[in-house]
Write a protein that holds these residues in place. Structure first.
Motif, mmCIF file in Angstrom:
data_model
loop_
_atom_site.group_PDB
_atom_site.id
_atom_site.type_symbol
_atom_site.label_atom_id
_atom_site.label_comp_id
_atom_site.label_asym_id
_atom_site.label_seq_id
_atom_site.Cartn_x
_atom_site.Cartn_y
_atom_site.Cartn_z
ATOM 1 N N VAL A 66 1.662 3.503 -3.474
ATOM 2 C CA VAL A 66 0.749 5.340 -3.498
ATOM 3 C C VAL A 66 1.876 6.361 -3.506
ATOM 4 O O VAL A 66 1.830 6.998 -4.367
ATOM 5 C CB VAL A 66 -0.060 5.044 -2.427
ATOM 6 N N MET A 106 -3.980 13.605 -5.119
ATOM 7 C CA MET A 106 -4.562 11.875 -4.549
ATOM 8 C C MET A 106 -3.984 11.887 -2.980
ATOM 9 O O MET A 106 -4.860 11.007 -2.290
ATOM 10 C CB MET A 106 -3.691 11.176 -5.107
ATOM 11 N N LEU A 107 -3.486 12.453 -2.635
ATOM 12 C CA LEU A 107 -2.735 12.635 -1.083
ATOM 13 C C LEU A 107 -4.136 12.781 -0.268
ATOM 14 O O LEU A 107 -4.010 11.907 1.065
ATOM 15 C CB LEU A 107 -1.746 13.658 -0.337
ATOM 16 N N ARG A 125 0.712 -1.388 -0.009
ATOM 17 C CA ARG A 125 -0.378 -0.127 -0.483
ATOM 18 C C ARG A 125 1.334 1.192 -0.267
ATOM 19 O O ARG A 125 0.406 1.405 -0.848
ATOM 20 C CB ARG A 125 -0.912 0.294 1.480
ATOM 21 N N TYR A 180 -7.290 12.417 -0.879
ATOM 22 C CA TYR A 180 -8.311 11.680 -1.191
ATOM 23 C C TYR A 180 -7.428 10.362 -0.114
ATOM 24 O O TYR A 180 -8.432 9.716 0.685
ATOM 25 C CB TYR A 180 -8.496 10.886 -2.445
ATOM 26 N N THR A 181 -6.496 10.269 0.093
ATOM 27 C CA THR A 181 -6.099 9.503 0.735
ATOM 28 C C THR A 181 -6.155 9.291 2.053
ATOM 29 O O THR A 181 -6.295 8.066 2.871
ATOM 30 C CB THR A 181 -4.487 8.620 0.644
ATOM 31 N N ASN A 182 -5.486 10.573 2.693
ATOM 32 C CA ASN A 182 -5.808 10.762 4.058
ATOM 33 C C ASN A 182 -7.914 11.532 3.716
ATOM 34 O O ASN A 182 -7.761 10.711 6.087
ATOM 35 C CB ASN A 182 -5.519 12.680 4.373
ATOM 36 N N ASN A 233 -10.369 8.827 3.075
ATOM 37 C CA ASN A 233 -10.400 7.711 3.596
ATOM 38 C C ASN A 233 -9.343 6.470 4.477
ATOM 39 O O ASN A 233 -8.854 5.788 3.362
ATOM 40 C CB ASN A 233 -10.557 7.435 2.340
ATOM 41 N N THR A 234 -9.528 7.173 5.534
ATOM 42 C CA THR A 234 -8.553 6.492 6.053
ATOM 43 C C THR A 234 -8.891 5.071 6.618
ATOM 44 O O THR A 234 -9.878 4.865 7.733
ATOM 45 C CB THR A 234 -8.782 7.334 7.899
ATOM 46 N N TYR A 291 -1.721 8.702 5.340
ATOM 47 C CA TYR A 291 -0.501 8.479 4.854
ATOM 48 C C TYR A 291 0.246 8.640 6.110
ATOM 49 O O TYR A 291 0.692 7.667 5.598
ATOM 50 C CB TYR A 291 -0.608 9.752 3.445
#
Length: 304
Positions: free
Chosen positions: A185, A224-225, A181, A227-229, A231-232, A238
């Motif tokens: 990313v 992208m970063l 993962r 969205y990653t943060n 959707n934890t 991240y």
């Protein structure tokens, strides 16, 4: 004639479950049906195989693109730009040369991370396939204390009922799950940042357009970063994912330090990578390509 709709009864589900038990027992070569934990873990194993395959394929595609475009900015500029570069001092500018080298280093980082993603995903797929065949050895392995030496993945599953596939991976393959993962990313973000620098350099003659293209790619990377943060999943963003991956990597290397020298070699190269990166950032060795401003400054000090 009126056709009545017949809903499945609870006995249908029970008979299907018994049929699944008997089928699995026949495949395993035993007469006793598997437990509920075995049945659920078998389903999670199939889902985990699909998960790692779905990460491995785009990582391989991205790695091939990176390999092809890694040294794009190190080549000689086209003839249409050479005169303009000489006239504006681009060929001797320290800032533009830093941009070109930063692009190369970001592509090297992305290539390394995606390569490791493919390798770890391939290895864990083998482990998942092996786990289905050696599940009967679990008690023996746990009794001899082998579980403590297998931080980087277990070749036998824990017979526990887990709530989801992610919980199953966290209990049995957390190092691999966290590594693929984080590396996938991070490699994707590094690739996006490198392409932003490439657009800035390719359109350097047209400042507004180059800045627009660079900001567009930076928007994608930051999105992208974000969205990653937002959707934890599992680790809470991240940064926490990065911290957990570093912790698991250190534990992995420390656990296998007595198995051979490769753990120490890996740790040494990782430290050298960070040290030389910091050294190169603080004092870049671009003295032979100083700009005209630096030449004027040295001349001023000479005749002062």
């Amino acid at each position: 004639p009126t056709h009545a709709t017949v809903s499945p009864s609870p006995m249908t589900s029970i008979s299907s479950y018994d049929h699944l038990h008997s089928t699995l027992a026949t495949i395993r070569g035993g007469s006793h049906p598997p437990s509920v934990a075995d049945t659920i873990n078998s389903a999670y194993i199939k889902s985990a195989i699909s998960y790692f395959n779905n990460l491995r394929v785009p990582a391989a595609v991205l790695m091939s693109i990176i390999m092809k475009e890694m040294f794009a900015l190190q080549a000689t500029p086209p003839s249409a730009m050479r005169a303009w570069d000489t006239e504006n001092g681009i060929d001797k500018s320290k800032r533009w040369r830093t941009l070109r080298y930063t692009y190369l280093l970001l592509m090297v980082l992305a290539f390394s991370l995606e390569t490791n993603t493919i390798f770890v995903a391939t290895q864990v797929l083998t482990q998942l396939a092996t786990a289905q065949r050696v599940a009967g050895r679990q008690e023996q392995m746990l009794n001899v204390g082998a579980d403590s030496d297998m931080i980087g993945g277990l070749f036998s599953m824990r017979k526990e009922v887990t709530a989801s596939m992610v919980d199953f991976l966290l209990k049995n393959f957390e190092f691999e799950y966290c590594t693929v993962r984080f590396h996938f990313v991070t490699g994707l973000l590094s690739f996006a940042l490198a392409q932003a620098l490439r657009v800035r350099y390719a359109l350097r003659k047209y400042e507004a357009l180059s800045m627009s293209g660079m900001c567009c790619l930076l928007t994608v990377a930051s999105g992208m970063l974000t969205y990653t943060n937002a959707n934890t999943i599992t680790y809470g963003g991240y940064v926490n994912l990065m911290k957990r991956q570093f912790q698991l990597s250190i534990n992995f290397l420390m656990t296998r330090a007595k198995s051979g020298p490769m753990s120490a070699v890996t740790f040494l190269f990782a430290c050298l990578t960070i040290i030389y990166a910091i050294k190169g950032w603080i004092s870049p060795e671009f003295a032979y390509f100083d700009s005209d401003w630096d030449d004027d400054r040295r001349a001023w000090w000479r005749f002062r």
